[in-house]
Every structure is written in C-alpha cells, then in structure tokens.
Design a protein around this motif. Structure first.
Motif, PDB file in Angstrom:
ATOM      1  N   ARG A 111       3.972   0.122   6.577  1.00 26.38           N
ATOM      2  CA  ARG A 111       4.384   0.681   7.871  1.00 26.38           C
ATOM      3  C   ARG A 111       4.129   2.181   8.000  1.00 26.38           C
ATOM      4  O   ARG A 111       3.971   2.683   9.105  1.00 26.38           O
ATOM      5  CB  ARG A 111       5.891   0.438   8.073  1.00 26.38           C
ATOM      6  N   GLU A 112       4.121   2.871   6.865  1.00 23.93           N
ATOM      7  CA  GLU A 112       3.994   4.329   6.876  1.00 23.93           C
ATOM      8  C   GLU A 112       2.813   4.758   6.010  1.00 23.93           C
ATOM      9  O   GLU A 112       2.556   4.159   4.966  1.00 23.93           O
ATOM     10  CB  GLU A 112       5.276   4.982   6.330  1.00 23.93           C
ATOM     11  N   PRO A 113       2.106   5.806   6.419  1.00 25.61           N
ATOM     12  CA  PRO A 113       1.044   6.335   5.553  1.00 25.61           C
ATOM     13  C   PRO A 113       1.642   6.885   4.255  1.00 25.61           C
ATOM     14  O   PRO A 113       2.735   7.461   4.259  1.00 25.61           O
ATOM     15  CB  PRO A 113       0.432   7.468   6.389  1.00 25.61           C
ATOM     16  N   ASP A 114       0.927   6.703   3.177  1.00 27.18           N
ATOM     17  CA  ASP A 114       1.392   7.168   1.879  1.00 27.18           C
ATOM     18  C   ASP A 114       1.735   8.656   1.918  1.00 27.18           C
ATOM     19  O   ASP A 114       2.757   9.099   1.377  1.00 27.18           O
ATOM     20  CB  ASP A 114       0.297   6.899   0.829  1.00 27.18           C
ATOM     21  N   HIS A 115       0.885   9.436   2.576  1.00 29.24           N
ATOM     22  CA  HIS A 115       1.097  10.891   2.584  1.00 29.24           C
ATOM     23  C   HIS A 115       2.316  11.323   3.381  1.00 29.24           C
ATOM     24  O   HIS A 115       2.795  12.454   3.246  1.00 29.24           O
ATOM     25  CB  HIS A 115      -0.142  11.607   3.130  1.00 29.24           C
TER      26      HIS A 115
ATOM     27  N   ARG B  96       1.153  -5.395   0.867  1.00 25.53           N
ATOM     28  CA  ARG B  96       1.971  -5.420  -0.349  1.00 25.53           C
ATOM     29  C   ARG B  96       1.417  -6.364  -1.404  1.00 25.53           C
ATOM     30  O   ARG B  96       1.271  -6.001  -2.579  1.00 25.53           O
ATOM     31  CB  ARG B  96       3.404  -5.815   0.023  1.00 25.53           C
ATOM     32  N   GLU B  97       1.110  -7.582  -1.013  1.00 29.40           N
ATOM     33  CA  GLU B  97       0.639  -8.564  -1.986  1.00 29.40           C
ATOM     34  C   GLU B  97      -0.747  -8.215  -2.515  1.00 29.40           C
ATOM     35  O   GLU B  97      -1.051  -8.426  -3.695  1.00 29.40           O
ATOM     36  CB  GLU B  97       0.642  -9.968  -1.363  1.00 29.40           C
TER      37      GLU B  97
ATOM     38  N   ASN C 135       8.959   4.785  -3.841  1.00 26.85           N
ATOM     39  CA  ASN C 135       9.388   4.479  -5.200  1.00 26.85           C
ATOM     40  C   ASN C 135      10.500   3.437  -5.238  1.00 26.85           C
ATOM     41  O   ASN C 135      10.732   2.815  -6.279  1.00 26.85           O
ATOM     42  CB  ASN C 135       9.869   5.746  -5.918  1.00 26.85           C
ATOM     43  N   VAL C 136      11.193   3.252  -4.121  1.00 26.21           N
ATOM     44  CA  VAL C 136      12.301   2.296  -4.092  1.00 26.21           C
ATOM     45  C   VAL C 136      12.020   1.080  -3.216  1.00 26.21           C
ATOM     46  O   VAL C 136      12.715   0.085  -3.304  1.00 26.21           O
ATOM     47  CB  VAL C 136      13.610   2.986  -3.621  1.00 26.21           C
ATOM     48  N   ASP C 137      10.995   1.163  -2.361  1.00 25.56           N
ATOM     49  CA  ASP C 137      10.672   0.056  -1.461  1.00 25.56           C
ATOM     50  C   ASP C 137       9.172   0.048  -1.207  1.00 25.56           C
ATOM     51  O   ASP C 137       8.665   0.815  -0.389  1.00 25.56           O
ATOM     52  CB  ASP C 137      11.432   0.215  -0.133  1.00 25.56           C
ATOM     53  N   ASP C 138       8.445  -0.828  -1.933  1.00 24.09           N
ATOM     54  CA  ASP C 138       6.990  -0.808  -1.797  1.00 24.09           C
ATOM     55  C   ASP C 138       6.496  -1.439  -0.502  1.00 24.09           C
ATOM     56  O   ASP C 138       5.305  -1.374  -0.192  1.00 24.09           O
ATOM     57  CB  ASP C 138       6.311  -1.456  -3.007  1.00 24.09           C
ATOM     58  N   THR C 139       7.394  -2.028   0.318  1.00 23.59           N
ATOM     59  CA  THR C 139       6.962  -2.552   1.618  1.00 23.59           C
ATOM     60  C   THR C 139       6.732  -1.433   2.619  1.00 23.59           C
ATOM     61  O   THR C 139       6.081  -1.647   3.643  1.00 23.59           O
ATOM     62  CB  THR C 139       7.998  -3.537   2.201  1.00 23.59           C
TER      63      THR C 139
END
Length: 231
Positions: free
Chosen positions: A26-30, A101-102, A18-22
C-alpha cells in the motif's frame, strides 16, 4: 588528508515495514514511517551519539528515506555542530515499486538459496548493485576528507544491508564473509575508529548467522575479517 577520527554507521529505528510486511503493498518503501518503538530506539541512539561526539563537529550523510530522516531528527544533535547532506547512494536495496507480499516472500526464499550478494530482485537490485553505489559514495567521501575544515566525525544514517556492504567495501571483506553476517538491529550503530597507525577498526563486529563457506581460489574459509575488534 585529514581523515576523521571516527565514522559512525546507524541503522534506522523500527519502521512500519519491520512489523507489518503487508504495508509494502500500500505504501512506497521510501515513505514508511517509524513506529513509536522505532522513535524510542532512535532517541536512545541519539543520546549515545551526543555523548560520543561531545562538542566536536559532525559531517552527516542520510539516506533519502523517510525512516532514516525521522531517525536522524530523533537524534537531537546540535545543529550548530552538524552538517547534513541527503545521500541517495545510501538508500535501501531497491526491491521495485509496490510489492506483492507473497511474491516478495518467494523471492526472498530464492535469494536465501542463491546468495544475498548476487541475487537480484525481479524489478530491483542485487546486493552487488548496492555494493557498487556504496563504492561510488566512498570515493566522494574520501574526497571530502581533503577539505581543510573536514570534521573529525562522520555519521551515516542508513539501512542494515547498506551498513554491511559499506564495511565490506571499506575493509575489503570477501563475498563469503558478507554472506555470513547478519544485519544489525534497528537503531543499532557501528563505529569505525581510527587507530594511532591510521587504520580503522570496528568497535563491535556484526553478528554471524553462520560460518563463512569455503570459496575462492584458496578453498579455505576466511578467518576474522580485517577491521574486527581484537579478542
């Protein structure tokens, strides 16, 4: 059928994503953790929940994501009064593995133009897909109400889109109504309260970011959806 007195929906506290969409690169969403602010939000919500539930028993269903588990842990509910089940059908909308990201920003722009309910991410789900699995979960939830020892409270610890789709399915809101509603904030809750007539209403509406667009056979925008508070 012993339907619960209330069904409480809670969105997880603020997470790293929520604070850094990059971080999604590097990390799985879950696997994303809560921020310190997110933990504070969860603790504050937990205090409200403990006051709301009092000494009553609670049936808890939690999304399998780390941020929802961490949010539930921060609630500090009495373990003697809660029954916890991990429920994968309450997970976040799947955007598909690690994210560029893009590319995600471009797809979000497409989604905004196409519609949040029907747009499907290239490797993931559409809002309609999430609606279907929420509907499947609701069938299981209704069966659980038939148990003699069914608790008077149900708590779902989940995600913003899933909360809106749960209410859309429960109250039979239209797609146009869903498209007009915004997600609740991190750590926010909504309560479906059962009235004397057996029907449920929301304690607080979702915020609208626009008026529902005219759509469907009537050609008229829907009014206040079923289940919304009076006034």
């Amino acid at each position: 059928m012993a339907r619960p007195r209330r069904i409480v929906l809670v969105r997880h506290g603020e997470s790293q994503g929520n604070v850094d969409d990059t971080v999604y690169e590097r990390e799985p969403d879950h696997a994303l953790a809560l921020t310190e602010r997110g933990l504070a939000q969860a603790r504050a919500t937990g205090a409200r929940l403990r006051e709301l539930f009092g000494d009553e028993r609670v049936s808890v269903y939690v999304s399998p994501y780390r941020r929802t588990h961490d949010t539930l842990g921060a609630f500090d509910l009495d373990p003697e009064r809660v029954r916890i089940r991990e429920e994968p059908r309450l997970r976040e909308q799947d955007w598909g593995n690690w994210q560029d990201r893009e590319d995600v920003r471009l797809q979000k722009a497409y989604r905004d133009a196409y519609g949040h309910f029907f747009y499907r991410f290239a490797q993931g789900e559409s809002g309609a897909d999430v609606y279907d699995r929420v509907g499947s979960f609701l069938e299981s939830l209704h069966r659980s109400f038939e148990a003699e020892d069914s608790p008077p409270n149900v708590l779902l610890v989940t995600h913003g889109l899933t909360m809106r789709l749960f209410c859309m399915r429960w109250f039979h809101w239209s797609v146009a109504e869903f498209e007009s509603l915004a997600n609740p904030g991190n750590g926010e809750m909504r309560v479906l309260e059962r009235g004397e007539d057996g029907r449920y209403t929301l304690d607080k509406p979702f915020e609208r970011w626009r008026e529902p667009e005219p759509y469907g056979a009537t050609g008229q925008p829907p009014g206040k959806p079923a289940g919304w508070p009076a006034g």
